[in-house]
Design a protein around this motif. Structure first.
Motif, mmCIF file in Angstrom:
data_model
loop_
_atom_site.group_PDB
_atom_site.id
_atom_site.type_symbol
_atom_site.label_atom_id
_atom_site.label_comp_id
_atom_site.label_asym_id
_atom_site.label_seq_id
_atom_site.Cartn_x
_atom_site.Cartn_y
_atom_site.Cartn_z
ATOM 1 N N ILE A 1 0.815 -1.225 0.000
ATOM 2 C CA ILE A 1 0.000 0.000 0.000
ATOM 3 C C ILE A 1 0.845 1.270 0.000
ATOM 4 C CG2 ILE A 1 -1.961 -1.119 1.096
ATOM 5 C CD1 ILE A 1 -1.185 0.305 3.688
ATOM 6 N N SER A 2 2.176 1.115 -0.038
ATOM 7 C CA SER A 2 3.049 2.294 0.001
ATOM 8 C C SER A 2 2.974 3.121 -1.281
ATOM 9 C CB SER A 2 4.491 1.884 0.258
ATOM 10 O OG SER A 2 4.994 1.162 -0.841
ATOM 11 N N SER A 3 2.579 2.502 -2.361
ATOM 12 C CA SER A 3 2.534 3.226 -3.633
ATOM 13 C C SER A 3 1.091 3.428 -4.077
ATOM 14 C CB SER A 3 3.299 2.446 -4.698
ATOM 15 O OG SER A 3 2.664 1.217 -4.928
ATOM 16 N N GLU A 4 0.932 4.354 -4.982
ATOM 17 C CA GLU A 4 -0.406 4.714 -5.467
ATOM 18 C C GLU A 4 -1.146 3.530 -6.086
ATOM 19 O OE1 GLU A 4 -2.340 7.584 -8.907
ATOM 20 O OE2 GLU A 4 -0.230 7.795 -8.410
ATOM 21 N N LEU A 5 -0.446 2.685 -6.813
ATOM 22 C CA LEU A 5 -1.094 1.594 -7.528
ATOM 23 C C LEU A 5 -0.884 0.224 -6.873
ATOM 24 C CD1 LEU A 5 -0.247 2.657 -11.197
ATOM 25 C CD2 LEU A 5 -2.364 3.059 -9.921
ATOM 26 N N GLY A 6 -0.257 0.175 -5.723
ATOM 27 C CA GLY A 6 0.037 -1.097 -5.074
ATOM 28 C C GLY A 6 -1.198 -1.953 -4.866
ATOM 29 N N GLY A 7 -1.181 -3.182 -5.391
ATOM 30 C CA GLY A 7 -2.302 -4.105 -5.240
ATOM 31 C C GLY A 7 -3.489 -3.821 -6.139
ATOM 32 N N ARG A 8 -3.403 -2.804 -6.951
ATOM 33 C CA ARG A 8 -4.530 -2.393 -7.790
ATOM 34 C C ARG A 8 -4.546 -3.115 -9.128
ATOM 35 N NH1 ARG A 8 -7.892 0.507 -4.786
ATOM 36 N NH2 ARG A 8 -6.871 2.102 -3.604
ATOM 37 N N ARG A 9 -5.739 -3.207 -9.673
ATOM 38 C CA ARG A 9 -5.904 -3.668 -11.050
ATOM 39 C C ARG A 9 -5.693 -2.448 -11.931
ATOM 40 N NH1 ARG A 9 -11.245 -4.801 -14.358
ATOM 41 N NH2 ARG A 9 -10.603 -6.492 -15.709
ATOM 42 N N CYS A 10 -4.895 -2.592 -12.961
ATOM 43 C CA CYS A 10 -4.574 -1.468 -13.848
ATOM 44 C C CYS A 10 -4.718 -1.880 -15.309
ATOM 45 C CB CYS A 10 -3.142 -0.998 -13.614
ATOM 46 S SG CYS A 10 -2.877 -0.290 -11.991
ATOM 47 N N GLU A 11 -4.808 -0.870 -16.151
ATOM 48 C CA GLU A 11 -4.819 -1.074 -17.596
ATOM 49 C C GLU A 11 -3.535 -0.486 -18.152
ATOM 50 O OE1 GLU A 11 -7.303 0.605 -21.440
ATOM 51 O OE2 GLU A 11 -8.284 0.541 -19.483
ATOM 52 N N ILE A 12 -2.945 -1.163 -19.098
ATOM 53 C CA ILE A 12 -1.742 -0.642 -19.741
ATOM 54 C C ILE A 12 -2.186 0.352 -20.806
ATOM 55 C CG2 ILE A 12 0.298 -1.223 -21.103
ATOM 56 C CD1 ILE A 12 0.323 -3.920 -19.640
ATOM 57 N N VAL A 13 -1.742 1.604 -20.660
ATOM 58 C CA VAL A 13 -2.201 2.670 -21.560
ATOM 59 C C VAL A 13 -1.154 3.077 -22.586
ATOM 60 C CG1 VAL A 13 -3.932 3.614 -20.001
ATOM 61 C CG2 VAL A 13 -1.587 4.429 -19.849
ATOM 62 N N SER A 14 0.108 2.791 -22.308
ATOM 63 C CA SER A 14 1.140 3.047 -23.318
ATOM 64 C C SER A 14 2.086 1.856 -23.324
ATOM 65 C CB SER A 14 1.882 4.352 -23.032
ATOM 66 O OG SER A 14 2.607 4.262 -21.838
ATOM 67 N N PRO A 15 2.524 1.475 -24.516
ATOM 68 C CA PRO A 15 3.290 0.233 -24.630
ATOM 69 C C PRO A 15 4.697 0.333 -24.056
ATOM 70 C CG PRO A 15 3.189 1.323 -26.745
ATOM 71 C CD PRO A 15 2.345 2.128 -25.798
ATOM 72 N N PRO A 16 5.098 -0.680 -23.283
ATOM 73 C CA PRO A 16 6.489 -0.722 -22.848
ATOM 74 C C PRO A 16 7.341 -1.280 -23.993
ATOM 75 C CG PRO A 16 5.256 -2.552 -21.915
ATOM 76 C CD PRO A 16 4.292 -1.742 -22.723
ATOM 77 N N ASN A 17 8.422 -0.603 -24.312
ATOM 78 C CA ASN A 17 9.342 -1.024 -25.387
ATOM 79 C C ASN A 17 8.591 -1.348 -26.677
ATOM 80 O OD1 ASN A 17 11.368 -0.702 -23.491
ATOM 81 N ND2 ASN A 17 11.233 -2.829 -22.842
ATOM 82 N N THR A 18 8.652 -2.579 -27.137
ATOM 83 C CA THR A 18 8.022 -2.948 -28.416
ATOM 84 C C THR A 18 6.805 -3.842 -28.200
ATOM 85 O OG1 THR A 18 9.510 -4.826 -28.585
ATOM 86 C CG2 THR A 18 10.202 -2.777 -29.663
ATOM 87 N N ARG A 19 6.077 -3.643 -27.117
ATOM 88 C CA ARG A 19 4.945 -4.520 -26.798
ATOM 89 C C ARG A 19 3.611 -3.813 -27.020
ATOM 90 N NH1 ARG A 19 5.757 -9.055 -23.536
ATOM 91 N NH2 ARG A 19 3.645 -9.446 -24.222
ATOM 92 N N ASP A 20 3.347 -3.396 -28.261
ATOM 93 C CA ASP A 20 2.077 -2.737 -28.588
ATOM 94 C C ASP A 20 0.876 -3.626 -28.286
ATOM 95 O OD1 ASP A 20 3.456 -0.521 -29.456
ATOM 96 O OD2 ASP A 20 3.383 -1.081 -31.578
ATOM 97 N N ASP A 21 1.070 -4.943 -28.266
ATOM 98 C CA ASP A 21 -0.027 -5.884 -28.016
ATOM 99 C C ASP A 21 -0.580 -5.762 -26.598
ATOM 100 O OD1 ASP A 21 2.556 -6.954 -27.202
ATOM 101 O OD2 ASP A 21 1.512 -8.833 -26.760
ATOM 102 N N LEU A 22 0.134 -5.091 -25.685
ATOM 103 C CA LEU A 22 -0.299 -4.995 -24.292
ATOM 104 C C LEU A 22 -1.228 -3.814 -24.021
ATOM 105 C CD1 LEU A 22 3.034 -5.869 -22.448
ATOM 106 C CD2 LEU A 22 1.059 -7.351 -22.854
#
Length: 198
Positions: free
Chosen positions: A37-58
């Motif tokens: 819980i120390s971070s804003e998104l810790g334990g949360r369900r999230c959506e990937i909004v911008s691709p990491p490296n070359t992983r547009d499929d995410l």
């Protein structure tokens, strides 16, 4: 990952209160929960909004944040449906809490057994949930009057069984014929012969 918030006195907790809360749970030995819980998104369900490296499929896929890695300022996430583990920055993620219309999985009761239905993708899950609503003409709206009647019936049943002290104190159902408990130390008399009667 259902979107719970830390609420204090009816308001979302401030950063200082969260820090104090984390300190108290660490002193009780719950270090992993504190880190989560120390971070804003810790334990949360999230959506990937911008691709990491070359992983547009995410892009558009969902994951659950497992850990915040402070040194690299990244999150260790586990992808829903594939269980792939990735390291992503905060800029790659947007919070996407579970809702009844977007749960990620579905639990139903059949033959007195709970069955969890998992899906291959968010799209498949959303289509399944939408089909449930279509079968019944859409999701039913909650009727406040019916809800009040159900609460009253539950309160009456609890009172009849002598369990009215178990009723949820936040319930707003009026307590019809509610009896108060006898003072401490005194037993409630039940039936039997009264003095002076033969």
């Amino acid at each position: 990952s259902w979107g719970a918030e830390l609420i204090v006195n009816g308001e979302p907790a401030t950063k200082e209160l969260k820090l104090d809360f984390r300190h108290r749970i660490v002193t009780k030995g719950h270090v992993e929960i504190s880190n989560l819980i120390s971070s804003e998104l810790g334990g949360r369900r999230c959506e990937i909004v911008s691709p990491p490296n070359t992983r547009d499929d995410l892009v558009g896929k969902t994951c659950v944040v497992e850990e915040y890695i402070e040194i690299s300022d990244q999150y260790k996430v586990r992808m829903e449906f594939t269980n792939e583990v990735l390291l992503l920055g905060i800029g790659n993620l947007k919070r996407r809490d579970r809702t009844p219309q977007d749960p990620g999985y579905y639990v139903e009761c059949k033959n007195n057994r709970l069955i969890r239905r998992d899906f291959e993708s968010n799209e498949e899950c959303l289509a399944f949930i939408a089909s449930l609503g279509a079968d019944e003409g859409g999701f039913a709206e909650v009727d406040p009057e019916a809800e009040a009647k159900a609460e009253q019936a539950a309160a009456d049943l609890l009172a009849e069984l002598g369990l009215d002290d178990l009723e949820d104190p936040s319930s707003n159902a009026p307590k019809k014929g509610a009896r108060s408990a006898p003072p401490a130390g005194k037993k409630k008399k039940r039936g039997g012969k009264k003095k002076g009667r033969k």
